[in-house]
Design an enzyme around this catalytic site. Structure first.
Site, short mmCIF file in Angstrom:
data_model
loop_
_atom_site.label_atom_id
_atom_site.label_comp_id
_atom_site.label_asym_id
_atom_site.label_seq_id
_atom_site.Cartn_x
_atom_site.Cartn_y
_atom_site.Cartn_z
N ILE A 59 87.43 91.86 -40.89
CA ILE A 59 86.71 90.53 -40.96
C ILE A 59 85.25 90.50 -41.36
CG2 ILE A 59 88.16 89.74 -39.13
CD1 ILE A 59 86.05 90.27 -37.07
N TYR A 92 85.94 100.62 -30.69
CA TYR A 92 85.60 99.33 -30.54
C TYR A 92 86.59 98.75 -29.31
CZ TYR A 92 89.78 97.98 -32.98
OH TYR A 92 91.31 97.96 -33.36
N PHE A 123 91.82 91.77 -26.21
CA PHE A 123 92.99 91.78 -27.35
C PHE A 123 93.35 92.88 -28.02
CE2 PHE A 123 89.25 89.84 -29.37
CZ PHE A 123 89.34 90.57 -30.17
N ASP A 124 92.01 93.99 -28.00
CA ASP A 124 92.42 95.16 -28.65
C ASP A 124 91.30 96.20 -28.42
OD1 ASP A 124 93.64 96.95 -30.68
OD2 ASP A 124 92.60 96.01 -32.30
N PHE A 175 82.94 91.79 -29.66
CA PHE A 175 83.04 93.30 -29.72
C PHE A 175 82.07 94.36 -29.35
CE2 PHE A 175 85.59 91.12 -33.28
CZ PHE A 175 86.81 91.60 -33.01
N TYR A 211 88.58 85.09 -37.42
CA TYR A 211 90.04 84.86 -37.99
C TYR A 211 90.26 83.58 -38.31
CZ TYR A 211 91.13 89.68 -36.77
OH TYR A 211 91.22 91.02 -36.58
#
Length: 468
Positions: free
Chosen positions: A98, A68, A78-79, A140, A124
């Site tokens: 999540i 992902y 961010f990731d 995502f 979040y």
């Protein structure tokens, strides 16, 4: 209305593999793209079609492997598991990620790549996380690499009993020993697909652990919730195969849990608990008399479960419960000795001695277990402690005499072993001496003594021993 596809995680009061799930009376066909929940909370766009069929998607409890990349709406990354070159694994529907992931990834097939746009309340939320600000909608790109729907339900975690849920059950309770159950079931042999048992029209009704069903079927049923339907593969005969299934085969089971009646021990009155303890202890005694020691142990444990919490017992009831607990643990120790489970026998005796440190039977049986475990010093301590209470007990004297014989036999065996070792060492040393070169060849600058006629064989041997 497609919003009923996924249960609301906030309504669950448990997480993990045993999280209760509501059974849907009429499941709507899932939406696999676009507004998958019907409320705009998760928008899905398929970027690359997968390899699997539409109905081959990970169900709740399946372990999935994904790659992902996560970004904010403005494209800020961010990731990314791809940047780490490390795929990510989690279990669907178990609260490990999540909610947007639990629900979104569950619509994917193997090899599929999609974009999930997830509103903050399924990400979040107001608190954010790290570089993710509060109330952030997240995007995502997810690739479903693989998933495994088969959950390991074996107590040893060796995958000898695995399960795939077809229809989620409700509530969190599962049946245990002595529960009446009603199931629809089909059992087959994997090798030739032969039907071993089939109850699909008329349900199969029986009491768990009453000896009427094979152990493998019971082991499967004990994992199931009310209303659940599941497939099982039992790969080890140690679970208890049907008589007509070879030990090296695999048992295939499809089971639907229609109903079970599980006793609610927490709501029982204290007097009822004491009576139930006596009854289960009596069942254990009956099983012991027939030589079914494993089932006897389970009955004694069932009796103990009634007194797992005795805070409502008065002093008299606590004394009665203690007497039953002592008796059950002693009987369990004897069963373990019969089964040669010596460490378990010791542990059962330990529990008795925590309640009654001078209990002669517990000291004696723990000593017996320790003898078989080779812990003779500790066993002698137990037997002598019991002798201090009952000096005339002939069984204790015989047990100590048995240890003395064992120790004498071990010492004799050790002497013989050491003697044999010394003889081997001596023979090897003598052989090395015989192979040693003559003294004249052992020195590059021989002295006169090396060449004198008086350098006999005995002198050469003495010199060789000195050099070594």
């Amino acid at each position: 209305n497609n919003s009923a596809r996924f249960p609301d995680e906030q309504k669950r009061n448990m997480t993990g593999d045993d999280a209760p799930m509501e059974v849907e009376e009429q499941q709507q066909p899932p939406v696999l793209e676009g507004d998958i929940c019907g409320d705009g909370s998760i928008m899905k766009e398929i970027l690359k079609k997968g390899e699997g069929e539409p109905d081959e998607r990970p169900r709740s409890g399946a372990e999935v492997t994904v790659h992902y990349t996560g970004t904010l709406l403005d494209g800020t990354k961010f990731d990314s598991s791809k940047d780490r070159n490390e795929p990510f694994k989690f279990k669907i529907g178990c609260g490990q990620v999540i909610k947007g992931w639990d629900e979104g990834v569950a619509t994917m097939v193997r090899g599929e790549v999609c974009k999930l746009t997830i509103q903050s309340h399924k990400a979040y939320g107001k608190q954010g996380s790290g570089s993710i600000p509060p109330d952030a909608t997240l995007v995502f790109e997810v690739e479903l690499l693989d998933f495994d729907e088969w959950k390991d339900e074996s107590s040893a975690k060796d995958r000898s009993l695995i399960k795939r849920v077809l229809t989620e059950g409700k509530d969190w309770k599962t049946p245990d020993d002595l529960c009446p159950v009603s199931v629809r079931v089909t059992l087959r042999a994997q090798s030739d697909r032969r039907v071993l048992l089939e109850h699909t029209d008329e349900p199969l009704n029986f009491v768990l652990d009453d000896g009427s069903a094979c152990g493998a079927l019971e082991a499967c049923i004990k994992t199931m919730k009310l209303g659940e339907k599941a497939e099982f593969k039992v790969k080890s005969a140690s679970h208890g195969f049907p008589a007509d299934l070879a030990a090296d085969d695999t048992l295939l089971a499809t089971i639907e849990m229609l109903s079970f009646d599980k006793e609610d021990t927490w709501s029982m009155e204290t007097e009822d608990k004491l009576q139930a303890m006596e009854a289960k202890k009596g069942m254990g005694n009956d099983q012991f008399k027939t030589g079914d020691f494993a089932r006897a142990i389970r009955r004694y444990q069932k009796a103990l479960d009634y007194a797992s919490s005795d805070y409502k017992f008065d002093d008299g009831q606590k004394a009665r419960a203690k007497a039953i607990k002592v008796s059950c643990h002693l009987n369990m120790a004897q069963c373990h000795l019969k089964l040669k489970a010596y460490r378990s026998a010791q542990e059962a005796c330990d529990k008795v001695l925590e309640m009654d440190k001078g209990n002669v039977k517990a000291l004696y049986r723990r000593g017996q277990a320790r003898v078989e475990l080779g812990e003779w010093d500790e066993a002698k301590q137990d037997f002598k402690a019991a002798q201090a209470v009952e000096p005339e007990n002939k069984a204790l004297s015989a047990a100590l005499a048995d240890i003395a014989r064992r120790e004498a036999a071990q010492k004799k065996k050790d002497r013989q072993r050491f003697q044999g070792m010394f003889e081997k060492f001596a023979a090897a040393e003598q052989q090395d001496q015989q192979k040693a070169p003559p003294p004249a060849a052992a020195s590059t600058s021989p002295s006169a003594a090396d060449t004198t006629p008086m350098a006999t064989e005995d002198n050469a041997e003495a010199k060789n021993e000195q050099e070594q």
